[in-house]
Scaffold this motif. Structure first.
Motif, short mmCIF file in Angstrom:
data_model
loop_
_atom_site.label_atom_id
_atom_site.label_comp_id
_atom_site.label_asym_id
_atom_site.label_seq_id
_atom_site.Cartn_x
_atom_site.Cartn_y
_atom_site.Cartn_z
N UNK A 31 43.38 -34.10 67.24
CA UNK A 31 42.10 -34.38 68.08
C UNK A 31 42.63 -35.75 68.76
N UNK A 33 40.25 -38.49 71.44
CA UNK A 33 38.66 -38.67 71.85
C UNK A 33 38.76 -39.92 72.84
N UNK A 35 36.00 -42.80 74.26
CA UNK A 35 34.85 -43.56 74.01
C UNK A 35 34.53 -44.74 75.08
N UNK A 45 30.58 -41.41 72.78
CA UNK A 45 31.78 -40.41 72.95
C UNK A 45 31.36 -39.79 74.50
N UNK A 48 36.15 -35.18 74.25
CA UNK A 48 37.07 -35.11 73.23
C UNK A 48 37.82 -33.65 73.41
N UNK A 57 32.47 -31.91 75.74
CA UNK A 57 31.64 -32.91 76.20
C UNK A 57 31.00 -33.72 75.17
N UNK A 97 39.99 -34.30 62.68
CA UNK A 97 38.52 -34.19 63.11
C UNK A 97 37.66 -35.57 63.11
N UNK A 98 36.64 -35.37 62.71
CA UNK A 98 35.62 -36.43 62.47
C UNK A 98 36.22 -37.36 61.49
N UNK A 99 36.95 -36.89 60.54
CA UNK A 99 37.28 -37.81 59.48
C UNK A 99 38.51 -38.75 59.88
N UNK A 100 38.41 -40.01 59.66
CA UNK A 100 39.45 -40.95 59.75
C UNK A 100 40.14 -41.01 61.21
N UNK A 101 39.42 -41.32 62.20
CA UNK A 101 39.74 -41.52 63.41
C UNK A 101 40.43 -42.75 63.64
N UNK A 103 42.00 -45.68 66.30
CA UNK A 103 41.43 -45.95 67.73
C UNK A 103 42.73 -46.92 68.39
N UNK B 34 31.12 -42.81 57.67
CA UNK B 34 32.17 -43.78 57.85
C UNK B 34 31.93 -45.17 58.26
N UNK B 36 33.69 -48.64 60.06
CA UNK B 36 34.69 -49.18 60.58
C UNK B 36 34.56 -50.54 60.85
N UNK B 44 38.37 -50.43 66.97
CA UNK B 44 37.76 -50.29 65.60
C UNK B 44 38.95 -49.73 64.36
N UNK B 46 39.43 -47.87 60.77
CA UNK B 46 38.99 -47.14 59.59
C UNK B 46 39.06 -48.08 58.29
N UNK B 95 32.16 -31.86 61.51
CA UNK B 95 33.25 -31.08 62.34
C UNK B 95 33.93 -32.21 63.06
N UNK B 96 33.59 -32.04 64.56
CA UNK B 96 34.39 -32.63 65.54
C UNK B 96 33.93 -34.07 66.01
N UNK B 97 32.83 -34.24 65.75
CA UNK B 97 32.42 -35.63 66.38
C UNK B 97 31.67 -36.63 65.76
N UNK B 98 31.90 -37.86 66.20
CA UNK B 98 31.09 -38.74 65.56
C UNK B 98 30.01 -39.51 66.15
#
Lengths: 112, 110
Positions: A31, A33, A35, A45, A48, A57, A97-101, A103, B34, B36, B44, B46, B95-98
């Motif tokens: 994944x 993204x 921002x 966002x 992604x 989008x 995915x959404x967990x632990x991005x 940057x 989450x 940050x 940012x 985590x 799922x995919x987005x925050x």
């Protein structure tokens, strides 16, 4: 730090010109993204990607397009830059995915 | 629509005290929450996350609490240090987005 780089780190451009920002990762994460961060709005966002050539989008995608032709690179293009697109742009990556991005360092873009 | 917000834009604490940063969320269907940390001029970072099937999770000097009844999330930092000075964001997603909140600035005084 996760292996994420963004280029350029700073850019000044004129209204109406196209601009491409690059995000490069060395983590082989699925994944990626894009921002934008503006005072009073936090991180929003833009687009992604959940795989090569698979993009979707986000909440502020108008005026932006993206491409991902290989796992490590995710490009953000401002088709015709406007002053409202002056912002700091962050790329993020995630293996899940959404967990632990994670940057990148950000790109400060000024549109005059 | 979905939104994530914060009660306090700035929190000032003395070094060594505990800090509590709060966040309200609106989407009861969110599965991940989450926190940050963002230092000046950096992206940012985590800190810790919690899933919707939990109400507490601890990390190193940090604890996240989730109250789904009132849609409230908090970050507790024990023995706050000068290096904790930063802007803290909560985020929620599936799922995919925050979706991120607007942030709280934590200032630590000696």
């Amino acid at each position: 730090d996760a292996g994420i780089t963004q280029s350029p780190r700073h850019k000044v451009t004129e209204t109406g010109t196209p601009v491409t920002l690059r995000c490069h990762q060395t983590e082989n994460h699925r994944y990626m993204y894009w921002y934008r961060q503006d005072p009073g709005h936090g991180l929003r966002l833009i687009h992604y990607s959940y795989g090569v050539k698979d993009t979707d989008k986000g909440e502020v995608s108008d005026g932006y397009s993206v491409s991902r032709s290989k796992t490590e690179d995710f490009l953000l293009t401002l088709e015709s830059a406007t002053s409202s697109q002056t912002s700091v742009y962050f790329c993020a990556i995630s293996g899940t995915g959404v967990h632990e991005q994670y940057f990148g360092p950000g790109t400060r873009l000024t549109v005059t | 629509g979905e939104s994530v917000g914060l009660h306090l834009p700035t929190l000032s604490v003395q070094e060594g005290d505990n800090s509590i940063i709060n966040c309200a969320y609106s989407n009861s269907a969110s599965d991940y929450f989450i926190w940050y940390k963002q230092e000046s001029g950096k992206g940012p970072q985590f800190i810790i996350d919690i899933r919707s099937n939990m109400d507490k999770r601890q990390g190193q000097r940090v604890t996240v609490l989730l109250n789904k009844t009132v849609k409230h999330l908090s970050l507790q930092i024990a023995a706050t240090q000068p290096g904790d000075s930063a802007v803290y964001f909560c985020a929620e997603g599936n799922t995919d987005k925050l979706i991120f909140g607007t942030g709280t600035r934590l200032q630590v005084f000696p």
